[in-house]
Each structure stands twice: as C-alpha cells, then as structure tokens.
Design an enzyme around this catalytic site. Structure first.
Site, PDB file in Angstrom:
ATOM      1  N   HIS A  46      -6.392   5.067 -17.006  1.00 35.47           N
ATOM      2  CA  HIS A  46      -7.131   5.217 -15.742  1.00 35.47           C
ATOM      3  C   HIS A  46      -8.593   5.610 -15.953  1.00 35.47           C
ATOM      4  O   HIS A  46      -9.388   5.547 -15.014  1.00 35.47           O
ATOM      5  CB  HIS A  46      -6.454   6.252 -14.841  1.00 35.47           C
ATOM      6  CG  HIS A  46      -5.084   5.843 -14.384  1.00 35.47           C
ATOM      7  ND1 HIS A  46      -4.853   4.663 -13.712  1.00 35.47           N
ATOM      8  CD2 HIS A  46      -3.873   6.431 -14.509  1.00 35.47           C
ATOM      9  CE1 HIS A  46      -3.553   4.550 -13.447  1.00 35.47           C
ATOM     10  NE2 HIS A  46      -2.937   5.610 -13.925  1.00 35.47           N
ATOM     11  N   ASP A  71       2.377  -0.077 -18.077  1.00 32.21           N
ATOM     12  CA  ASP A  71       2.573   1.174 -17.338  1.00 32.21           C
ATOM     13  C   ASP A  71       2.821   0.819 -15.867  1.00 32.21           C
ATOM     14  O   ASP A  71       2.349  -0.201 -15.371  1.00 32.21           O
ATOM     15  CB  ASP A  71       1.305   2.033 -17.476  1.00 32.21           C
ATOM     16  CG  ASP A  71       1.428   3.402 -16.834  1.00 32.21           C
ATOM     17  OD1 ASP A  71       1.684   4.377 -17.553  1.00 32.21           O
ATOM     18  OD2 ASP A  71       1.262   3.500 -15.590  1.00 32.21           O
TER      19      ASP A  71
HETATM   20  C1  SP5 Z   1      -1.061   7.610 -16.895  1.00 36.72           C
HETATM   21  C2  SP5 Z   1      -0.366   7.602 -15.601  1.00 36.72           C
HETATM   22  O1  SP5 Z   1       0.780   7.159 -15.507  1.00 36.72           O
HETATM   23  N1  SP5 Z   1      -0.986   8.151 -14.574  1.00 36.72           N
HETATM   24  C3  SP5 Z   1      -0.338   8.129 -13.323  1.00 36.72           C
HETATM   25  C4  SP5 Z   1      -1.051   8.962 -12.370  1.00 36.72           C
HETATM   26  C5  SP5 Z   1      -0.443   8.772 -11.030  1.00 36.72           C
HETATM   27  N2  SP5 Z   1      -0.340   9.996 -10.394  1.00 36.72           N
HETATM   28  C6  SP5 Z   1      -0.173   9.867  -8.996  1.00 36.72           C
HETATM   29  C7  SP5 Z   1       0.308  11.143  -8.511  1.00 36.72           C
HETATM   30  C8  SP5 Z   1       0.521  11.127  -7.053  1.00 36.72           C
HETATM   31  C9  SP5 Z   1       1.180  12.390  -6.662  1.00 36.72           C
HETATM   32  N3  SP5 Z   1       2.376  12.653  -7.382  1.00 36.72           N
HETATM   33  C10 SP5 Z   1       3.352  13.313  -6.622  1.00 36.72           C
HETATM   34  C11 SP5 Z   1       4.637  13.229  -7.340  1.00 36.72           C
HETATM   35  C12 SP5 Z   1       5.757  13.620  -6.425  1.00 36.72           C
HETATM   36  N4  SP5 Z   1       6.995  13.361  -7.085  1.00 36.72           N
HETATM   37 ZN    ZN Z   2       1.580   5.347 -14.964  1.00 39.01          ZN
END
Ligand code: SP5
Ligand code: ZN
Length: 363
Positions: free
Chosen positions: A175, A211
């Site tokens: 990212h 991914d």
């Molecule tokens: C490297 C990679 O896989 N990065 C992914 C980042 C995505 N993160 C988004 C998170 C959004 C909020 N997550 C809440 C999880 C609730 N289970």
């Molecule tokens: Zn990811």
C-alpha cells in the site's frame, strides 16, 4: 525429512528485526482497536517453513529504497518517532504511537499552492500518511527498513541463479506509494524487489499481487513505467473495501497495469481464474522476471477480507505462477489469521516449486 512431507527448497529470507515494529493497534473510525498486523504473524510463517533453507536479510544501501521512494518520505519515517517523543506527545495528550490528525487534502489548496511540511510533530505525519491506521512506534523505521532489505536480498538470490526466493517481510509494503504510507505499510518491499530485478535482468519485470487488497502503492510507483507490469487481484473496492478510492479495472496505466476486482464471497474458482489471467497477461507482456506480492488474506477465515480462498486454492495459485518459468521473488504482504497464515504461505511456495517443475524449471 523422511516423514513423507514434501521439503521446501525455496530459500526463505528472514530478519528478527521485524519484531521491533509493534504497531500497538490501529485507529479505525477514530477508535484505537487491537489491530491484526502483529509480530506473531511472521513468527508463525517462519515456524511453518522450518525445513526450508533460511537466509539472513543483507543490509542494503539507501539507493535500494530511493529507487521506489522519495527522500522526503524516508526522512520523515526515520525521525517520526523521535520527533513525536521530543514534542512531548507521549505525555500530553498521552499518545504512545504516532497518529496523524490533519491531512493536506487536495480540496484545501488553490491552484499553484502546495502543502507545507508542518513544523509541528503532531501534524507532520498527515503529509505522508493516507490513513489513521498505520501507527509508528519506536522500532517501526528499523523494521520497515529491514523488510526492504529482506525483499531485495531475495531478489539478489534470484539474480544469482535461484529459481525462486521467498522474502518473509514484515511490516508489509504494497500500500506504500513513492511518497506516502498507509494500510499497515511504510515502505514498498515488493516494489524495491521489482526495481532490483529490473536492474539485474535488463528486460521487463511483472508484479502479480494476490493479497486480498488492491496493491495501490505498487500500482502508483510503476504506473508510468512500461518496463514493470503490475497486476492485482483483490476484493472489489467498489463493494466497500480498502483502499476504497482505487483498485478498479479502469486503471490500466496505458496497458501496463491490470486490476481484477472480485465480488466479496468469491472463492477458489473466480480467484484462480483471475490469477491465471494475470499470469497470462504478464507472459504476453514479455516479463522476464516475476515478483509475487504474496498476501494470504484472501483466505476463507481471514479477519480482514471477505474472499473465500482455500488452502488448495493457494497451492493451485502457486502452481500457476511457478509455471510461468520465470525467476520469481515472493514477498510477504497481508494475512491475518494466525492459525493458518504459515500453512497457507507454505502451500503457495510448494505450488510454485511444483509449477516450475512441470515446465522443466531447475528447482
Ligand atoms: C497489507 C494489508 O493487507 N493491508 C490491509 C489493510 C487493510 N486494513 C483495512 C482495515 C479496515 C478496518 N479493519 C477493521 C477490522 C474489523 N475486523
Ligand atoms: Zn491485504
């Protein structure tokens, strides 16, 4: 091994320095939540690959990072924690990680007016971060830098004749853009590996990102570089998924970028069809080396994505990618189910070895 379990021959590039990065959670919708990008991820992977040859990551010169990032981002990341602490922000208001709060949104600026680099440590992060979820602590910079060393060391192994090498990178990288970071990523490890391969092989290099999330950073870094083909299969941002603003099929970069967004709930069939089509696209585009941005968060059961890929699906994806018969660097990205992350990475690596074997590769 004598236990009937296939042994891995692909070298695994590793560094203990990943543990220095403890994000301490993430701030999502304004709330500090535990976060899933934890040190145990890499340790679980390493345990699952214990029979493979282990290679220590070799420190690389700063040029390896500057090939894919602006100096301003590196300067910021290198000093962000010290500056935060020196500004007293750990005591008042009592924030133990660097968390941005104001961002130079394009809507702030008139034509010809560009954002300043904020004098305040509390504000500086917003110049580089594009979300609030990617926290910086005392060891973040050293770990992120070591993750680039890990990826580039794997590229060097392949340039020296290994058919494939796996870089157990943490924190992840896909990212991160040339001048920005987010999505649990600080520096783009896969892009640094692609740049090293590009310099070493002379011809075109392909990055195939499996991914579960769109590899927006890698896309942006190489968008105008026709010598690096970038393809990504991921859950459709148009269906409500990170990185939300981009990752759509229309983003083609004049033909050298390819996005395959999938509906939430997609499983082996649709996902493997996408992997196959990206592999064919890279072959048709004349790639002479391959970087696989290897997140395993498309797995059924992963807490960060709604894709439903099985262990057999990951093995089959490895076979498709290995069958390209290209020198291949696999770079760890996401994957957040601690119970399965190691086994899934192992499936991909075994699949790559099998696929390369079928095409008469030297593995
Ligand atoms: C490297 C990679 O896989 N990065 C992914 C980042 C995505 N993160 C988004 C998170 C959004 C909020 N997550 C809440 C999880 C609730 N289970
Ligand atoms: Zn990811």
């Amino acid at each position: 091994m004598g236990d009937g379990r296939p042994r891995l021959s692909t070298p695994v590039v590793w560094t203990d320095l990943h543990r220095l990065h403890e994000p301490g959670g993430e701030v999502w919708v304004g709330v500090r939540t535990p976060g899933t990008e934890v040190p145990e991820r890499a340790d679980r992977i390493r345990s699952a690959l214990a029979d493979a040859p282990i290679v220590e990551a070799r420190p690389q010169r700063e040029e390896a990072v500057l090939a894919v990032h602006d100096a301003a981002l590196l300067d910021y990341l290198a000093s962000a924690w010290d500056d935060w602490e020196a500004a007293g922000l750990t005591r008042d208001p009592g924030q133990d990680r660097v968390v941005p709060y104001i961002f130079p949104h394009p809507a702030l600026f008139s034509p010809g007016v560009s954002p300043a680099l904020p004098a305040a440590a509390s504000a500086r992060g917003g110049r580089f971060a594009f979300d609030t979820m990617t926290l910086i602590g005392p060891g973040t910079w050293e770990a992120a830098r070591a993750a680039v060393d890990t990826a580039v060391t794997a590229a060097d192994l392949v340039l020296a004749g290994e058919p494939a090498a796996y870089a157990c990178c943490r924190p992840p990288g896909h990212h991160a853009t040339r001048s920005g970071f987010g999505g649990s990523c600080y520096l783009n490890n896969a892009a640094a590996a692609a740049a090293r391969l590009r310099a070493g092989v002379g011809g075109k290099v392909a990055v195939i990102d499996i991914d579960a999330h769109h590899g927006n950073g890698t896309q942006a870094i190489f968008y105008e570089d026709p010598s690096v083909l970038v393809g990504s299969v991921h859950v459709d941002p148009g269906a409500g998924w990170f990185p939300h603003f981009l990752g759509f099929a229309e983003e083609t970069g004049g033909g050298t970028n390819s996005n395959v967004p999938l509906a939430p709930g997609s499983g082996d069939e649709a996902w493997l069809e996408a992997v196959r089509s990206l592999a064919g696209w890279a072959r048709a585009g004349g790639a002479e080396a391959l970087v696989v941005a290897l997140g395993v968060d498309a797995a059924s059961g992963d807490p960060e994505s709604p894709l439903e890929v099985t262990a057999a699906g990951f093995r089959a994806a490895g076979r498709e990618l290995g069958a390209l018969g290209l020198p291949t660097v696999l770079v760890q990205e996401g994957g957040y189910d601690l119970g399965t992350i190691g086994a899934l990475v192992r499936e991909v690596l075994l699949g790559v070895e099998e696929g390369a074997g079928e095409t008469g590769g030297a593995i």
